[in-house]
Design a protein around this motif. Structure first.
Motif, PDB file in Angstrom:
ATOM      1  N   LEU A 164      -8.933  56.648  30.141  1.00 21.12           N
ATOM      2  CA  LEU A 164      -9.634  55.820  29.156  1.00 21.12           C
ATOM      3  C   LEU A 164     -10.352  54.661  29.829  1.00 21.12           C
ATOM      4  N   PRO A 165     -11.422  54.146  29.189  1.00 22.03           N
ATOM      5  CA  PRO A 165     -12.038  52.916  29.690  1.00 22.03           C
ATOM      6  C   PRO A 165     -11.036  51.759  29.615  1.00 22.03           C
ATOM      7  N   MET A 166     -11.200  50.781  30.481  1.00 24.27           N
ATOM      8  CA  MET A 166     -10.313  49.617  30.467  1.00 24.27           C
ATOM      9  C   MET A 166     -10.539  48.821  29.184  1.00 24.27           C
ATOM     10  N   PRO A 167      -9.504  48.639  28.368  1.00 28.66           N
ATOM     11  CA  PRO A 167      -9.684  47.835  27.149  1.00 28.66           C
ATOM     12  C   PRO A 167      -9.634  46.349  27.468  1.00 28.66           C
ATOM     13  N   ARG A 168     -10.081  45.520  26.534  1.00 26.53           N
ATOM     14  CA  ARG A 168      -9.866  44.083  26.651  1.00 26.53           C
ATOM     15  C   ARG A 168      -8.377  43.813  26.420  1.00 26.53           C
ATOM     16  N   VAL A 169      -7.847  42.833  27.099  1.00 25.79           N
ATOM     17  CA  VAL A 169      -6.406  42.538  27.043  1.00 25.79           C
ATOM     18  C   VAL A 169      -6.219  41.130  26.480  1.00 25.79           C
ATOM     19  N   TYR A 170      -5.314  41.004  25.502  1.00 21.38           N
ATOM     20  CA  TYR A 170      -5.072  39.727  24.830  1.00 21.38           C
ATOM     21  C   TYR A 170      -3.580  39.406  24.824  1.00 21.38           C
ATOM     22  N   ILE A 171      -3.289  38.120  24.816  1.00 19.43           N
ATOM     23  CA  ILE A 171      -1.916  37.635  24.644  1.00 19.43           C
ATOM     24  C   ILE A 171      -1.875  36.759  23.396  1.00 19.43           C
TER      25      ILE A 171
END
Length: 281
Positions: free
Chosen positions: A84-91
């Motif tokens: 998969l494409p790299m998703p945006r990552v959130y905390i």
């Protein structure tokens, strides 16, 4: 892929129909027309912007390899394994251990984890959880879950403000009893739609997450820990916006009653049992 687009189309059509039915009950033809227009516009808006709204609702902050190397590298490795494409990552700065994925497709996906889940789980367990979220992305569940979360809230709002759809003359307005019934039943109908969509999707993401991580037992262990601790740690944003609960890996809502009856998540015990059966194979 076609199956998910079909489910998305059915969901959108059902949402517009529910909007129209609520409008018709509250304001006759005029109310139905206004509600149908609002429902159609809401679908278009939800397709493009609902993921951003949900992330903003939870005050999620985007991180990268420099600001959160532990989580970012973990997600990058799982995305590569899943193709998969790299998703945006959130905390999300919340003590309750939880996580979710959102976005309209794998190319515009985001995954989010709370500070509580990062602190509580071992690296192996957290990897299993994030693999579960990547499975949602791969299965293209994220558009359905995000749209249903956004529009369920809008349906509740429409029911609460239904009095504005009344006619201009007193005899055109619905009775107060009917207004009260619609205010109660429309949000329940929205919850039933979400419940029907979400429960089977969680089993699929558990299975897919186990495949991506190659470690079903790690996800089973993580689910047991999250279930044990999440019930005693409130997540106020989820309680204020219960329509978003079905996006999480574990039901974040506190309390019982209707929220328990209409839970969008299958039982944790059954999820763990299925994962351990996979591990035994």
């Amino acid at each position: 892929m076609f199956g998910n687009w079909l489910k998305t189309s059915i969901l959108m059509a059902g949402i517009v129909a529910l909007f129209g039915a609520v409008g018709a009950m509250l304001g006759g033809e005029k109310g139905m027309l206004m509600a149908l227009l609002f429902g159609g516009a809401m679908n278009v808006w939800a397709y493009w912007f609902s993921d951003k709204m949900v992330l903003r609702m939870y005050n999620a902050r985007e991180v990268d390899e420099a600001t959160s190397p532990y989580l970012y590298k973990m997600v990058a490795g799982l995305a590569q394994r899943a193709g998969l494409p790299m998703p945006r990552v959130y905390i999300i700065d919340e003590d309750q251990p939880n996580a979710f994925a959102t976005g309209r497709n794998p190319e515009h996906a985001a995954v989010a984890a709370t500070t509580g889940i990062i602190r509580m789980l071992s690296e192996r367990e957290l990897r299993g959880v994030m693999a579960h979220e990547m499975a949602h992305v791969r299965n293209r569940d994220i558009l359905i879950s995000t749209i249903s979360a956004t529009v369920a809230g809008a349906i509740s709002m429409l029911a609460q403000f239904g009095m504005f759809f009344g006619g201009s003359r007193d005899d055109d307005r619905p009775s107060p009893v009917l207004q009260i019934l619609v205010m109660i039943l429309a949000p329940i109908a929205a919850m039933v739609i979400q419940m029907a969509i979400s429960r089977t999707r969680e089993f699929g993401a558990d299975r897919g997450g186990a495949e991506i991580s190659g470690d079903p037992e790690a996800l089973a262990s993580a689910l047991a820990k999250i279930d044990a601790y999440a019930r005693g740690i409130p997540m106020h944003t989820a309680d204020e916006h219960p329509e978003t609960a079905q996006m999480m890996i574990m039901n974040p809502l506190s309390g019982d009653g209707l929220r328990s009856l209409f839970s969008t998540h299958p039982s944790t015990e059954e999820r763990i049992a299925r994962l351990r059966e996979l591990a035994a194979r």
